[in-house]
Design a protein around this motif. Sequence first.
Motif, mmCIF file in Angstrom:
data_model
loop_
_atom_site.group_PDB
_atom_site.id
_atom_site.type_symbol
_atom_site.label_atom_id
_atom_site.label_comp_id
_atom_site.label_asym_id
_atom_site.label_seq_id
_atom_site.Cartn_x
_atom_site.Cartn_y
_atom_site.Cartn_z
ATOM 1 N N ALA A 81 0.830 -1.208 0.000
ATOM 2 C CA ALA A 81 0.000 0.000 0.000
ATOM 3 C C ALA A 81 0.864 1.257 0.000
ATOM 4 O O ALA A 81 0.513 2.273 -0.608
ATOM 5 C CB ALA A 81 -0.928 0.000 1.207
ATOM 6 N N SER A 82 2.008 1.208 0.657
ATOM 7 C CA SER A 82 2.924 2.354 0.676
ATOM 8 C C SER A 82 3.469 2.632 -0.718
ATOM 9 O O SER A 82 3.627 3.793 -1.119
ATOM 10 C CB SER A 82 4.072 2.094 1.651
ATOM 11 N N GLU A 83 3.749 1.570 -1.476
ATOM 12 C CA GLU A 83 4.228 1.745 -2.849
ATOM 13 C C GLU A 83 3.159 2.420 -3.711
ATOM 14 O O GLU A 83 3.450 3.319 -4.505
ATOM 15 C CB GLU A 83 4.601 0.386 -3.445
ATOM 16 N N ILE A 84 1.909 1.973 -3.536
ATOM 17 C CA ILE A 84 0.808 2.562 -4.299
ATOM 18 C C ILE A 84 0.608 4.023 -3.901
ATOM 19 O O ILE A 84 0.386 4.900 -4.741
ATOM 20 C CB ILE A 84 -0.481 1.756 -4.076
ATOM 21 N N ALA A 85 0.696 4.313 -2.596
ATOM 22 C CA ALA A 85 0.536 5.686 -2.109
ATOM 23 C C ALA A 85 1.606 6.597 -2.692
ATOM 24 O O ALA A 85 1.323 7.738 -3.079
ATOM 25 C CB ALA A 85 0.587 5.705 -0.586
ATOM 26 N N ASP A 86 2.829 6.117 -2.776
ATOM 27 C CA ASP A 86 3.914 6.912 -3.357
ATOM 28 C C ASP A 86 3.599 7.267 -4.809
ATOM 29 O O ASP A 86 3.866 8.387 -5.266
ATOM 30 C CB ASP A 86 5.238 6.148 -3.279
ATOM 31 N N GLY A 87 3.025 6.303 -5.534
ATOM 32 C CA GLY A 87 2.663 6.562 -6.920
ATOM 33 C C GLY A 87 1.557 7.605 -7.038
ATOM 34 O O GLY A 87 1.610 8.494 -7.896
ATOM 35 N N LEU A 88 0.563 7.528 -6.161
ATOM 36 C CA LEU A 88 -0.528 8.506 -6.175
ATOM 37 C C LEU A 88 -0.033 9.898 -5.800
ATOM 38 O O LEU A 88 -0.509 10.906 -6.331
ATOM 39 C CB LEU A 88 -1.633 8.072 -5.210
ATOM 40 N N ASN A 89 0.937 9.966 -4.890
ATOM 41 C CA ASN A 89 1.471 11.263 -4.467
ATOM 42 C C ASN A 89 2.258 11.956 -5.572
ATOM 43 O O ASN A 89 2.495 13.169 -5.506
ATOM 44 C CB ASN A 89 2.368 11.087 -3.234
ATOM 45 N N ASN A 121 1.147 12.042 -8.590
ATOM 46 C CA ASN A 121 0.140 12.392 -9.588
ATOM 47 C C ASN A 121 -0.509 13.729 -9.196
ATOM 48 O O ASN A 121 -1.387 13.767 -8.334
ATOM 49 C CB ASN A 121 -0.923 11.293 -9.655
ATOM 50 N N PRO A 122 -0.088 14.849 -9.805
ATOM 51 C CA PRO A 122 -0.622 16.170 -9.433
ATOM 52 C C PRO A 122 -2.136 16.261 -9.600
ATOM 53 O O PRO A 122 -2.807 16.956 -8.834
ATOM 54 C CB PRO A 122 0.103 17.129 -10.394
ATOM 55 N N LYS A 123 -2.677 15.569 -10.589
ATOM 56 C CA LYS A 123 -4.117 15.619 -10.839
ATOM 57 C C LYS A 123 -4.892 15.041 -9.657
ATOM 58 O O LYS A 123 -5.926 15.589 -9.242
ATOM 59 C CB LYS A 123 -4.444 14.849 -12.119
ATOM 60 N N MET A 124 -4.403 13.937 -9.107
ATOM 61 C CA MET A 124 -5.075 13.316 -7.973
ATOM 62 C C MET A 124 -5.009 14.203 -6.735
ATOM 63 O O MET A 124 -6.000 14.381 -6.024
ATOM 64 C CB MET A 124 -4.442 11.954 -7.673
ATOM 65 N N LEU A 125 -3.835 14.785 -6.480
ATOM 66 C CA LEU A 125 -3.682 15.651 -5.310
ATOM 67 C C LEU A 125 -4.543 16.907 -5.445
ATOM 68 O O LEU A 125 -5.116 17.392 -4.461
ATOM 69 C CB LEU A 125 -2.210 16.024 -5.130
ATOM 70 N N LYS A 126 -4.646 17.427 -6.663
ATOM 71 C CA LYS A 126 -5.482 18.607 -6.900
ATOM 72 C C LYS A 126 -6.950 18.280 -6.641
ATOM 73 O O LYS A 126 -7.687 19.078 -6.061
ATOM 74 C CB LYS A 126 -5.286 19.095 -8.334
#
Length: 242
Positions: free
Chosen positions: A70-78, A80-85
């Motif tokens: 899950a930490s690996e997946i979270a790093d990938g999402l972080n 992604n500027p679109k997801m954070l926005k």
Amino acid sequence: ATLEPVFLALSQFFGCRTQRIDVLFGYIVGHCQFTSSDDLVYLAQVYFNKKLMGEYNSTVGKYTGYTEKASEIADGLNKNPKMLKQEKKNYEESIINSTYDKSVEPSVSLSSFKAVDSKHPSTLICSAYKFFPKQIRVTWLRNGKEVTSDVTSTEEMPNGGWLYQIHTVLEYTPRLGETITCKVEHASLMEPLLYEWEPMPESQRNKIAVGTAGLLLGLVIFVGGLIYYKKNSSGRTLVPTG
């Protein structure tokens, strides 16, 4: 809030599961937690088999995984500027939905001051406080017509409790018989608010000036008398009488 894109991305956390026959189900929860009377935390959390696998936390502003995968997946999402926005937008919408279900009318004040290095002898400031939503329009009118020159305005700024404030300044040269008005337009108002500047009447200014001059004159006389008394007292010799 538009949670579908976020939930689809967060559902990647479900890939962290192992093949077990006792697996129950997975689900995603988006909710807010108030940390004080005027602050909250937005959370988008992924659970699998009743276990929290990962989440987005508005306080830290990123995703966090609670297992190695899950930490690996979270790093990938972080990354992604679109997801954070999108998560930031969800947070802002959560504030609006959780705090106010209707608009809040601004409190307006009108005052004058002397600006330094101004080419005009008079400066007025119109301030609107504690309004919601953020969008507002504050303008100056001279004899009913909008003034566009010598006007300076701030952006809408936080005023505490997710309310806002704004200030606009007008530098001008007074003309006999003219009317200066501050006009406020906001979603909370059925019609614009008009605040007409009423300078202090000449007679009242004269009374204040005379009163101030009298006070200063009395102070000068008092200080002068005190100095005279001190000088005379210092030159006297006290003789015992008994």
